[in-house]
Design an enzyme around this catalytic site. Structure first.
Site, mmCIF file in Angstrom:
data_model
loop_
_atom_site.group_PDB
_atom_site.id
_atom_site.type_symbol
_atom_site.label_atom_id
_atom_site.label_comp_id
_atom_site.label_asym_id
_atom_site.label_seq_id
_atom_site.Cartn_x
_atom_site.Cartn_y
_atom_site.Cartn_z
ATOM 1 N N ASP A 45 0.809 -1.212 0.000
ATOM 2 C CA ASP A 45 0.000 0.000 0.000
ATOM 3 C C ASP A 45 0.847 1.269 0.000
ATOM 4 O O ASP A 45 0.486 2.263 -0.633
ATOM 5 C CB ASP A 45 -0.914 0.007 1.227
ATOM 6 C CG ASP A 45 -2.160 -0.844 1.011
ATOM 7 O OD1 ASP A 45 -2.369 -1.307 -0.126
ATOM 8 O OD2 ASP A 45 -2.918 -1.038 1.972
ATOM 9 N N GLU A 116 -4.736 10.122 4.635
ATOM 10 C CA GLU A 116 -5.059 11.007 5.741
ATOM 11 C C GLU A 116 -4.027 12.109 5.898
ATOM 12 O O GLU A 116 -2.886 11.984 5.436
ATOM 13 C CB GLU A 116 -5.170 10.238 7.066
ATOM 14 C CG GLU A 116 -3.851 9.852 7.713
ATOM 15 C CD GLU A 116 -3.230 8.600 7.156
ATOM 16 O OE1 GLU A 116 -1.990 8.603 6.950
ATOM 17 O OE2 GLU A 116 -3.949 7.615 6.921
ATOM 18 N N ALA A 157 -6.755 2.696 7.452
ATOM 19 C CA ALA A 157 -5.317 2.763 7.719
ATOM 20 C C ALA A 157 -5.084 3.340 9.119
ATOM 21 O O ALA A 157 -5.571 2.807 10.114
ATOM 22 C CB ALA A 157 -4.633 3.588 6.632
ATOM 23 N N TYR A 158 -4.337 4.416 9.231
ATOM 24 C CA TYR A 158 -3.998 4.994 10.536
ATOM 25 C C TYR A 158 -5.261 5.371 11.312
ATOM 26 O O TYR A 158 -5.345 5.207 12.533
ATOM 27 C CB TYR A 158 -3.107 6.215 10.313
ATOM 28 C CG TYR A 158 -2.493 6.805 11.564
ATOM 29 C CD1 TYR A 158 -2.439 6.094 12.760
ATOM 30 C CD2 TYR A 158 -1.961 8.085 11.533
ATOM 31 C CE1 TYR A 158 -1.872 6.653 13.894
ATOM 32 C CE2 TYR A 158 -1.395 8.653 12.671
ATOM 33 C CZ TYR A 158 -1.353 7.936 13.838
ATOM 34 O OH TYR A 158 -0.795 8.488 14.957
ATOM 35 N N ASN A 159 -6.268 5.863 10.601
ATOM 36 C CA ASN A 159 -7.525 6.243 11.242
ATOM 37 C C ASN A 159 -8.138 5.089 12.032
ATOM 38 O O ASN A 159 -8.573 5.248 13.174
ATOM 39 C CB ASN A 159 -8.507 6.731 10.173
ATOM 40 C CG ASN A 159 -9.898 6.967 10.702
ATOM 41 O OD1 ASN A 159 -10.155 7.892 11.449
ATOM 42 N ND2 ASN A 159 -10.819 6.107 10.299
ATOM 43 N N SER A 161 -6.594 2.397 13.125
ATOM 44 C CA SER A 161 -5.700 2.063 14.233
ATOM 45 C C SER A 161 -5.913 2.993 15.419
ATOM 46 O O SER A 161 -5.704 2.606 16.569
ATOM 47 C CB SER A 161 -4.237 2.127 13.780
ATOM 48 O OG SER A 161 -3.982 1.185 12.764
#
Length: 255
Positions: A45, A116, A157-159, A161
């Protein structure tokens, strides 16, 4: 997509991706990026994001094959029937976020983010942030490790997590999510219209320095960051039938 497409192959630096590149170039004719009808990206990714950013001026669809650790934006790897898979592929169009960051030296930096835009503390002390939505003050002080604004495509993704929500593709919604919020302790973020303008100001930037990040493109010592959707930029991703972003986002919520 139609058949007999001209293909440009790109690959990450990982050994497994480079081996795949050699294999594909040995089996299928390839052309330079500028002459291609479609770009085939070999990697994970992170490399897909790098490829989309690096080729956004070409307006070419990108078909990813997973040769990395994470492959949410990629298709299952396979060297056979590539032309058939490309001809049958379904296209998803996504718009990135535009980040406009101001540093403590009053330098303005603009970046685009497909997943993001995040603000993160640079030092040992918690960041203190003030949040405006469409020029209206919504949160006077958020004490946290950081905060982020995520697109639907980047919401897993980071969101995710950071315990943010997974957003359906095409929902025209953004996720505003706190990263390890300390005060208000129970504030978990907000859902905002895609057209919203989010401005985050850093409180006490000298004492509590903060960095801004757009898909891995970092800007240190920011004092404020403005985040908007940029509908003028379109990223075209190709997926095997039945395995597009909408299906992946739903599936991610049941694992």
């Amino acid at each position: 997509m139609g058949g007999n497409q001209k293909i440009a192959f790109v690959a990450s630096d990982a050994e497994v991706a480079q081996s795949a590149l050699i294999a594909f170039q040995g089996r299928y004719p390839s052309v330079p990026l500028e002459e291609a009808d479609v770009i085939v990206a070999l990697g994970g990714d992170g490399f897909m994001l790098e490829t989309l950013h690096g080729t956004e001026h070409l307006d070419k669809p990108v078909y990813g094959l997973n040769r990395g650790t994470v492959g949410f934006l990629m298709n299952e790897y396979g060297e056979d029937d590539l032309m058939f898979r490309l001809a049958a592929a379904e296209e998803e169009v996504i718009n990135p976020l535009k980040m406009r960051a101001i540093t403590k030296d009053e330098v303005e930096v603009e970046r685009l983010a497909i997943n993001e835009v995040s603000l993160l503390r640079q030092g040992p002390q918690a960041a203190k942030l003030r949040i405006y939505v469409d020029n209206k003050l919504r949160l006077r002080e958020l004490s946290c490790d950081g905060a982020l604004v995520a697109t639907p495509a980047g919401s897993t993704a980071y969101n995710y997590s950071a315990h943010g929500p997974i957003l359906p593709i095409g929902s025209d919604v953004l996720a505003l999510t706190a990263v390890a919020a300390y005060r208000p302790r129970r504030w978990r973020g907000a859902l905002l219209p895609k057209e919203a303008t989010v401005r985050i100001e850093v409180i006490s930037p000298e004492k509590r320095p903060v960095m801004a990040d757009a898909d891995g493109q970092s800007v240190r010592d920011v004092t404020s960051v403005e985040i908007t959707s940029d509908s003028s930029v379109e990223h075209r991703l190709l997926f095997d039938p039945g395995h597009g972003l909408e299906e992946r986002l739903i599936q991610e919520q049941f694992v």
